[in-house]
Design an enzyme around this catalytic site. Structure first.
Site, mmCIF file in Angstrom:
data_model
loop_
_atom_site.group_PDB
_atom_site.id
_atom_site.type_symbol
_atom_site.label_atom_id
_atom_site.label_comp_id
_atom_site.label_asym_id
_atom_site.label_seq_id
_atom_site.Cartn_x
_atom_site.Cartn_y
_atom_site.Cartn_z
ATOM 1 N N TRP A 1 0.849 -1.203 0.000
ATOM 2 C CA TRP A 1 0.000 0.000 0.000
ATOM 3 C C TRP A 1 0.880 1.247 0.000
ATOM 4 O O TRP A 1 0.571 2.234 -0.657
ATOM 5 C CB TRP A 1 -0.911 -0.011 1.230
ATOM 6 N N HIS A 2 1.990 1.176 0.750
ATOM 7 C CA HIS A 2 2.855 2.347 0.841
ATOM 8 C C HIS A 2 3.563 2.638 -0.475
ATOM 9 O O HIS A 2 3.832 3.792 -0.795
ATOM 10 C CB HIS A 2 3.882 2.171 1.960
ATOM 11 N N GLY A 3 3.915 1.627 -1.207
ATOM 12 C CA GLY A 3 4.607 1.881 -2.468
ATOM 13 C C GLY A 3 4.725 0.622 -3.294
ATOM 14 O O GLY A 3 4.822 -0.487 -2.744
ATOM 15 N N PHE B 1 2.027 8.259 -1.925
ATOM 16 C CA PHE B 1 1.337 6.984 -1.737
ATOM 17 C C PHE B 1 -0.120 7.086 -2.125
ATOM 18 O O PHE B 1 -0.887 6.195 -1.960
ATOM 19 C CB PHE B 1 1.471 6.500 -0.289
#
Lengths: 466, 79
Positions: free
Chosen positions: A317-319, A466
């Protein structure tokens, strides 16, 4: 329009004034228009995507509210989830998949496309998903008014970097006949002050040293160590600062957003850390990934698998990169170790010294994980860890970071100011803050802003990507 | 640090710090805190005229901010 831009400093008071001057029944129109304008300042065509996600999830909510046949309800749920998550997958993960396949097969078997990631996509898609699932579970009544629902998805203070609000918390506040309250204005201003201080005075100060340590060819271990600790401070102040500016902006409009950070670096274990760091994401992952995967109800093995899955999702989800997956899995491993220790009867520390040691160990573990988060690639992360483990040369480390004596003084003062900063951002402790302290906070922000303009830099928030 | 070369600026800032700390410690210290602010302003004007870099001005402001919070004290006096 970033929160720390001059444009936002004009936009927020204008929207706030217009909002309070408008009759209560029409305030949603002002806020929706402002949110739309705010998003359009980032990207005009992709604003359509934002409202497409809102439209799909709103329609799904209506179908789920009217329909009683389980098969149709399930189909509506899965269709909405596939559409929302499919859009996120396409924009965020398509090129990651292409790069990974190319890396695996070698060469350019799959040419990456020219895809621009819509700002805040991960945040508003998660809000839409939480709404559809909550309506499906019967925990939330479907919103029939598209205007209010679109406002819930696109409410400008929390649109591009959270907190990921739940419809059950935000929608009733948007519908409520709000009155201008002095306390709200005071709290909002205080949150804005604290957020801007964290961002402009602390995070922007750490940034250049972190970049120097992480972009040097062969940095000394001491530079990597200092750079990583400074990155821990930078990312915390950047994101917590953003969350406070978001909460402060919303508070000026009479709306309370959830608290996204609560002194995470004082946590005494990974579990506590994730209850205090990016709280809205942790809760989302617990409710919509961990519990559906069985949580702690299906034995230890299943629980550990669920924990690792949650952290892998959190990383992704973050990257869209393997560095983020590694970051997530490392946190998952630390979390699992704590679970196993608790099962073995090793409880949390009770003495003051024990608590201090636990907090220190947790901070070091979290900081170690940040190496993967900040590194450009897994090979760079491995090389940086290798440099950390090789003998240090403090002179070479200092030469790499290039600090001036005044920087050391500024860092020491910032660290000494942490308790005051906490009081400023905390409603309960606000009475302890003197009026002149507010003035000095304001002056420090103004000077740091001038320094930024003097250096010609335009800051941006790390979590915007993000 | 260039600030150390200008005794008048230093004196003004030191006075500001003492007043800010007194303002934080005393029960009705608002007047001291306010006077500290005035000394900060005078010191800053002097510093800018002398060409002290903004980095150093920021450090002084942070130091005064710290003094005004009354570090080591559980509850700051109102003001």
């Amino acid at each position: 329009m970033s929160f720390d831009s001059a444009a936002y400093l004009a936009f927020l008071p204008a929207v706030t004034a217009l909002h309070w001057l408008c009759p209560p029944k029409k305030r949603w129109v002002v806020l929706l228009g402002a949110s739309c304008l705010f998003y359009m300042s980032w990207d005009v065509p992709l604003t359509a995507l934002l409202y497409a996600v809102a439209g799909i999830s709103w329609l799904a909510g209506l179908v789920l509210a009217r329909e009683e046949r389980p098969g149709v309800r399930k189909a509506a749920l899965w269709l909405a989830l596939a559409a929302c998550l499919g859009l996120l997958g396409y924009f965020k993960y398509f090129n990651f998949l292409a790069r990974s396949v190319n890396g695996l097969l070698g060469g350019g078997a799959w040419t990456p496309w020219d895809i621009v990631l819509p700002v805040g996509c991960s945040f508003y898609v998660f809000q839409a998903v939480s709404y559809v699932v909550d309506v499906y579970r019967g925990e939330l009544a479907a919103e029939r008014h598209f205007g209010y629902y679109a406002l819930y998805i696109s409410f400008f203070p929390q649109l591009v970097a959270g907190p990921i609000e739940r419809a059950g918390d935000l929608l009733p506040q948007l519908r409520k006949d709000r009155r201008l309250d002095k306390g709200d204005v005071r709290t909002g201003a205080r949150l804005l002050l604290s957020g801007f201080f964290r961002k402009v005075v602390v995070a922007d100060f750490c940034g250049p040293f972190v970049t120097a340590a992480y972009s040097a060819g062969r940095p000394d271990g001491s530079a990597v160590f200092a750079g990583t600790l400074l990155f821990a401070l930078q990312i915390y102040c950047d994101f917590a600062g953003y969350s406070e500016i978001a909460a402060g902006s919303a508070r000026l409009l009479g709306i309370r957003l959830m608290r996204n950070f609560d002194r995470p670096y004082l946590s005494q274990g990974p579990r506590e850390f994730w209850r205090q760091w990016h709280v809205s994401l942790s809760r989302w992952l617990t409710d919509y990934v961990y519990i559906p995967l069985g949580g702690s109800r299906r034995g230890l093995g299943r629980q550990l698998l669920a924990v690792l899955a949650v952290f892998a999702v959190s990383g992704l989800w973050h990257g869209a990169d393997w560095t983020f997956v590694a970051w997530g899995l490392l946190h998952g491993a630390f979390f699992s170790c704590e679970l196993l220790l608790r099962r073995a009867g090793v409880g949390p520390a009770r003495s003051k010294a024990g608590k201090a040691v636990s907090a220190m160990l947790t901070f070091m573990a979290v900081s170690f994980c940040w190496i993967f988060f900040r590194a450009e690639s897994l090979s760079q992360a491995a090389s940086l860890i290798g440099r950390l483990c090789s003998p240090w040369d403090l002179g070479a480390g200092l030469a790499c970071l290039g600090p001036k004596p005044v920087d050391a003084v500024r860092l020491a003062l910032i660290l000494a100011l942490c308790p005051a900063l906490r009081r400023l951002g905390d409603e309960r402790d606000a009475a302890q803050v003197q009026d002149m302290t507010y003035v000095y906070f304001f002056l420090a922000i103004a000077i740091a802003w001038l320094i930024r303009f003097q250096q010609g830099g335009a800051g941006t928030f790390i979590y915007f990507q993000f | 640090m260039e600030l150390l070369h200008f005794p008048l600026t230093l004196l003004l800032y030191l006075s500001a710090a003492v007043l800010a700390a007194l303002g934080a410690r005393l029960k009705r210290g608002y007047a001291f805190a306010f006077a500290g602010g005035l000394f900060w302003a005078a010191g800053s004007v002097d510093a800018l005229v002398e060409g002290v870099p903004l980095d150093e001005l920021l450090c002084v402001t942070l130091a005064l901010l710290l003094a005004s919070t009354g570090p080591g004290k559980r509850r700051a006096a109102g003001g």
